[in-house]
Design an enzyme around this catalytic site. Structure first.
Site, PDB file in Angstrom:
ATOM      1  N   LYS A  73       0.830  -1.221   0.000  1.00  9.03           N
ATOM      2  CA  LYS A  73       0.000   0.000   0.000  1.00  9.03           C
ATOM      3  C   LYS A  73       0.854   1.257   0.000  1.00  9.03           C
ATOM      4  CE  LYS A  73      -2.489   2.658   3.529  1.00  9.03           C
ATOM      5  NZ  LYS A  73      -1.417   3.305   4.273  1.00  9.03           N
ATOM      6  N   ASN A  74       1.813   1.320   0.916  1.00  8.32           N
ATOM      7  CA  ASN A  74       2.536   2.592   1.066  1.00  8.32           C
ATOM      8  C   ASN A  74       3.535   2.855  -0.064  1.00  8.32           C
ATOM      9  OD1 ASN A  74       1.010   3.319   3.216  1.00  8.32           O
ATOM     10  ND2 ASN A  74       2.495   2.700   4.786  1.00  8.32           N
TER      11      ASN A  74
ATOM     12  N   ARG B  81      -3.633  10.259   3.593  1.00 11.53           N
ATOM     13  CA  ARG B  81      -2.377  10.965   3.842  1.00 11.53           C
ATOM     14  C   ARG B  81      -1.571  11.156   2.552  1.00 11.53           C
ATOM     15  NH1 ARG B  81      -1.640  14.276   7.432  1.00 11.53           N
ATOM     16  NH2 ARG B  81       0.520  14.847   7.619  1.00 11.53           N
TER      17      ARG B  81
ATOM     18  N   CYS C 225      -4.888   8.509   8.967  1.00  9.88           N
ATOM     19  CA  CYS C 225      -5.198   7.988  10.299  1.00  9.88           C
ATOM     20  C   CYS C 225      -4.884   9.008  11.386  1.00  9.88           C
ATOM     21  CB  CYS C 225      -4.371   6.724  10.572  1.00  9.88           C
ATOM     22  SG  CYS C 225      -4.895   5.306   9.619  1.00  9.88           S
TER      23      CYS C 225
ATOM     24  N   ARG D 118       0.515  15.291  12.596  1.00 13.76           N
ATOM     25  CA  ARG D 118       1.232  14.802  11.402  1.00 13.76           C
ATOM     26  C   ARG D 118       1.726  16.005  10.599  1.00 13.76           C
ATOM     27  NH1 ARG D 118      -1.515   9.363   9.135  1.00 13.76           N
ATOM     28  NH2 ARG D 118       0.592   9.131   8.322  1.00 13.76           N
ATOM     29  N   PRO D 119       2.812  16.642  11.083  1.00 12.65           N
ATOM     30  CA  PRO D 119       3.305  17.856  10.416  1.00 12.65           C
ATOM     31  C   PRO D 119       3.916  17.539   9.047  1.00 12.65           C
ATOM     32  CG  PRO D 119       4.843  17.159  12.123  1.00 12.65           C
ATOM     33  CD  PRO D 119       3.671  16.218  12.197  1.00 12.65           C
ATOM     34  N   ILE D 120       3.981  18.577   8.182  1.00 13.40           N
ATOM     35  CA  ILE D 120       4.668  18.388   6.896  1.00 13.40           C
ATOM     36  C   ILE D 120       5.777  19.433   6.728  1.00 13.40           C
ATOM     37  CG2 ILE D 120       2.785  17.198   5.694  1.00 13.40           C
ATOM     38  CD1 ILE D 120       2.151  19.902   4.319  1.00 13.40           C
ATOM     39  N   ASP D 121       6.294  19.894   7.871  1.00 11.15           N
ATOM     40  CA  ASP D 121       7.336  20.931   7.820  1.00 11.15           C
ATOM     41  C   ASP D 121       8.580  20.477   7.048  1.00 11.15           C
ATOM     42  OD1 ASP D 121       7.398  19.275  10.332  1.00 11.15           O
ATOM     43  OD2 ASP D 121       9.395  20.171  10.481  1.00 11.15           O
ATOM     44  N   GLN D 122       8.924  19.183   7.123  1.00  8.67           N
ATOM     45  CA  GLN D 122      10.136  18.713   6.431  1.00  8.67           C
ATOM     46  C   GLN D 122       9.923  18.643   4.913  1.00  8.67           C
ATOM     47  OE1 GLN D 122      13.168  18.334   8.083  1.00  8.67           O
ATOM     48  NE2 GLN D 122      11.853  19.282   9.630  1.00  8.67           N
TER      49      GLN D 122
ATOM     50  N   ASP E 131       3.816   0.666  12.121  1.00  6.33           N
ATOM     51  CA  ASP E 131       2.548   0.203  11.551  1.00  6.33           C
ATOM     52  C   ASP E 131       2.181  -1.206  12.014  1.00  6.33           C
ATOM     53  OD1 ASP E 131       2.437   2.620  10.323  1.00  6.33           O
ATOM     54  OD2 ASP E 131       3.028   1.907   8.345  1.00  6.33           O
TER      55      ASP E 131
ATOM     56  N   ILE F 133       7.357   6.694  17.280  1.00  9.90           N
ATOM     57  CA  ILE F 133       7.108   7.484  16.062  1.00  9.90           C
ATOM     58  C   ILE F 133       5.866   8.369  16.203  1.00  9.90           C
ATOM     59  CG2 ILE F 133       6.799   7.409  13.531  1.00  9.90           C
ATOM     60  CD1 ILE F 133       9.389   6.013  14.262  1.00  9.90           C
TER      61      ILE F 133
ATOM     62  N   ARG G 136      -9.117   0.570   3.954  1.00  6.07           N
ATOM     63  CA  ARG G 136      -8.152   1.492   3.347  1.00  6.07           C
ATOM     64  C   ARG G 136      -6.846   0.765   3.019  1.00  6.07           C
ATOM     65  NH1 ARG G 136      -6.501   5.850   6.938  1.00  6.07           N
ATOM     66  NH2 ARG G 136      -5.016   5.942   5.258  1.00  6.07           N
TER      67      ARG G 136
HETATM   68  C1  EPZ Z   1       4.247   7.005   6.544  1.00  3.13           C
HETATM   69  O1  EPZ Z   1       3.570   8.128   7.083  1.00  3.13           O
HETATM   70  C2  EPZ Z   1       3.201   5.911   6.437  1.00  3.13           C
HETATM   71  N1  EPZ Z   1       2.137   6.367   5.564  1.00  3.13           N
HETATM   72  C3  EPZ Z   1       2.651   5.565   7.803  1.00  3.13           C
HETATM   73  O2  EPZ Z   1       1.804   4.449   7.661  1.00  3.13           O
HETATM   74  C4  EPZ Z   1       3.792   5.182   8.754  1.00  3.13           C
HETATM   75  O3  EPZ Z   1       3.295   5.032  10.065  1.00  3.13           O
HETATM   76  C5  EPZ Z   1       4.881   6.257   8.753  1.00  3.13           C
HETATM   77  O4  EPZ Z   1       5.304   6.557   7.399  1.00  3.13           O
HETATM   78  C6  EPZ Z   1       6.125   5.847   9.542  1.00  3.13           C
HETATM   79  O5  EPZ Z   1       6.634   4.657   9.015  1.00  3.13           O
HETATM   80  C7  EPZ Z   1       2.309   6.320   4.235  1.00  3.13           C
HETATM   81  O6  EPZ Z   1       3.332   5.883   3.721  1.00  3.13           O
HETATM   82  C8  EPZ Z   1       1.172   6.805   3.398  1.00  3.13           C
HETATM   83  P1  EPZ Z   1       6.658  10.091   8.537  1.00  3.13           P
HETATM   84  P2  EPZ Z   1       4.295   9.558   7.051  1.00  3.13           P
HETATM   85  O7  EPZ Z   1       6.718  11.350   7.764  1.00  3.13           O
HETATM   86  O8  EPZ Z   1       5.130   9.638   5.831  1.00  3.13           O
HETATM   87  C9  EPZ Z   1       7.467  13.301  12.010  1.00  3.13           C
HETATM   88  C10 EPZ Z   1      -0.150   3.202   7.755  1.00  3.13           C
HETATM   89  O9  EPZ Z   1      -0.668   2.656   8.734  1.00  3.13           O
HETATM   90  N2  EPZ Z   1       7.431  14.300  10.914  1.00  3.13           N
HETATM   91  O10 EPZ Z   1       7.698   9.055   8.315  1.00  3.13           O
HETATM   92  O11 EPZ Z   1       3.236  10.570   7.246  1.00  3.13           O
HETATM   93  C11 EPZ Z   1       6.083  12.712  12.280  1.00  3.13           C
HETATM   94  O12 EPZ Z   1       5.349  13.524  13.171  1.00  3.13           O
HETATM   95  C12 EPZ Z   1       0.389   4.600   7.857  1.00  3.13           C
HETATM   96  O13 EPZ Z   1      -0.045   2.639   6.637  1.00  3.13           O
HETATM   97  C13 EPZ Z   1       7.774  15.619  11.169  1.00  3.13           C
HETATM   98  O14 EPZ Z   1       8.068  15.992  12.308  1.00  3.13           O
HETATM   99  O15 EPZ Z   1       5.210   9.449   8.332  1.00  3.13           O
HETATM  100  C14 EPZ Z   1       6.441  11.357  12.841  1.00  3.13           C
HETATM  101  O16 EPZ Z   1       6.717  11.469  14.212  1.00  3.13           O
HETATM  102  C15 EPZ Z   1      -0.018   5.269   9.121  1.00  3.13           C
HETATM  103  N3  EPZ Z   1       7.764  16.506  10.128  1.00  3.13           N
HETATM  104  C16 EPZ Z   1       7.750  10.985  12.140  1.00  3.13           C
HETATM  105  O17 EPZ Z   1       8.258  12.208  11.602  1.00  3.13           O
HETATM  106  C17 EPZ Z   1       7.447  16.151   8.858  1.00  3.13           C
HETATM  107  O18 EPZ Z   1       7.471  17.026   7.966  1.00  3.13           O
HETATM  108  C18 EPZ Z   1       7.610   9.989  11.002  1.00  3.13           C
HETATM  109  O19 EPZ Z   1       6.619  10.452  10.080  1.00  3.13           O
HETATM  110  C19 EPZ Z   1       7.123  14.818   8.605  1.00  3.13           C
HETATM  111  C20 EPZ Z   1       7.117  13.902   9.647  1.00  3.13           C
END
Ligand code: EPZ
Length: 418
Positions: free
Chosen positions: A22-23, A93, A117, A122-126, A305, A327, A397
């Protein structure tokens, strides 16, 4: 109300096929819109509702999408919009990958803020930091992310946190940036490698995906390609845990065992027998399992996950287990549901302390998010009596045919559609 009715207490035996990841797929389909010539023919796409959403979104931008079971063909040559604003964008997402893909292709993107979810902030600052470093101006207006650039220019970007989404999204935009981009402190999940391989099949020049440094040499165009998505690490891990929890012998086919190492290691520590055979893994469990400690970490660590299914598995393992969720800050909502079934779990901040009980008992429980849903199904499978799981839209989903796959192994699950 839609629900799954589960009669618990049956061992699982037989073979199960794992679907495409999926991801990976939810990132590969948006990436396909970057092809300005030819069509992308993508196989092993899982049949889940998140994929239906992504297909509708890219169609709304003008792409032609044709589906035939797990095969999806995308012609993006006729895309005429950089504005992703239909309601499906906010249902998931991964719609945020359209920001990187549209910005790369058109130097302009407008994408409604993504959903997904509810497992924490769930920030997108990065993501934004990466787009800005490449030369884009990014604003958030009226609930949408707007990114624009005269041109994108390659540079060095160091991510402050290891993020799957930011790594993929900035990689997408950088494919069309002038010169060389170096991304550091990248996430290393298998789906990142899969997206990079897909982009390279379209003509991109990306090296190092799967390590923490990714180097991208910008190109001027991408063309269509034929590609097959990798097997789903998380779906496979979920069924490994279901087999371990229920007892029996299950062959989990179409997997990449290397991607499952952190899960296999924990299950072996609990007393499960695991053997690998090429692209298949066999799980044998007597149900007499002992508790272990688990900490979720970015790949190759134990995946967040699978934390929720693991919590269910540990709820009937002998002794005390401690689960550290490092996480996401709100990923223990399923624990209240497990407690309705007799589990003894105490949550404090990002730790769950589990005292294993002899058995769970069936109850009416709710899938609070996607992986919590899988955790509830496993709880129903091991509980005495009948369990009813509601909020199935979360499970649908991300898990294709969950009840059919489990029933083929001897589970007794009935889906009520209304
Ligand atoms: C992906 O989410 C997956 N989703 C998630 O799976 C999974 O839990 C996650 O990666 C971690 O492995 C998809 O691939 C669609 P991250 P993502 O950015 O990309 C922080 C599922 O069940 N962060 O790796 O949104 C954030 O808060 C889903 O299939 C920032 O601070 O996760 C978190 O603590 C749920 N700033 C950590 O990083 C940012 O700009 C990891 O988040 C981005 C993230």
């Amino acid at each position: 109300m839609k629900k799954l009715i589960i009669e618990g207490g049956n061992p699982l035996n037989g073979d199960i096929e794992i679907s495409g990841a999926k991801n990976a797929a939810v990132a590969i389909l948006p990436s396909a819109i970057m092809a300005t010539k030819g069509t992308c023919v993508i196989d092993n796409i899982p049949q889940i509702s998140d994929i239906e959403c992504i297909k509708k979104i890219i169609e709304s931008l003008g792409a032609k999408v044709v589906s035939d079971n797990n095969l999806v063909t995308i012609d993006s040559t006729c895309i005429n919009s950089y504005d992703a604003n239909i309601e499906e964008v906010q249902k998931m997402r991964a719609s945020y990958y359209l920001i990187g893909a549209l910005l790369g292709r058109f130097k302009k993107a407008r994408v409604e803020m993504p959903g997904g979810c509810a497992i924490g902030v769930r920030p997108i600052d990065q993501h934004i930091k990466g787009f800005e470093a490449l030369g884009a101006k990014v604003t958030i207006e009226h609930g949408a992310v707007i990114a624009e650039a005269d041109k994108l220019v390659g540079t060095n970007i160091y991510f402050d946190v290891v993020s799957v989404g930011a790594t993929i999204n900035v990689m997408l935009a950088a494919v069309f940036a002038e010169g060389k981009t170096i991304l550091e402190n990248c996430a290393k999940e298998p789906h990142i490698v899969d997206v990079a391989n897909f982009l390279n099949s379209m003509g991109a020049n990306i090296k190092g995906a799967g390590t923490d440094v990714i180097r991208i040499n910008g190109v001027n165009e991408l063309k269509g390609c034929n590609y097959s998505v990798i097997p789903d690490q998380i779906e496979a891990g979920t069924y490994m845990m279901a087999a371990a929890a229920c007892g029996g012998k299950v062959n989990i086919n179409n997997v990449i065992p290397k991607h499952l190492e952190s899960i296999s290691a924990k299950l072996i520590e609990m007393g499960v027998d695991i053997t690998e055979n090429g692209d298949s893994i066999t799980i044998e469990s007597s149900r007499k399992l002992k508790g272990v400690n688990v900490k979720t970490l970015p790949y190759p660590g134990f995946p967040t996950d699978l934390q929720q299914p693991m919590t269910t598995l540990l709820s009937t393992a002998k002794g005390r287990s401690i689960v550290n969720e490092s996480i996401w800050e709100s990923r223990f909502k399923h624990v209240d549901e497990l407690k309705k079934m007799g589990a003894k779990v105490k949550v404090e901040s990002n730790l769950a302390v589990i005292e294993g009980v002899e058995c769970l008992t069936g109850a009416k429980i709710v899938a609070t998010d996607l992986r919590a849903g899988a955790a509830m199904v496993i709880a129903g499978l091991i509980a005495k009596g009948t369990t009813e799981v509601t909020n199935l839209e979360h499970i649908d989903r991300g898990y294709p045919n969950i009840e059919n796959k489990l029933n083929s192994l001897g589970a007794k699950i009935t889906r009520i559609e209304k």
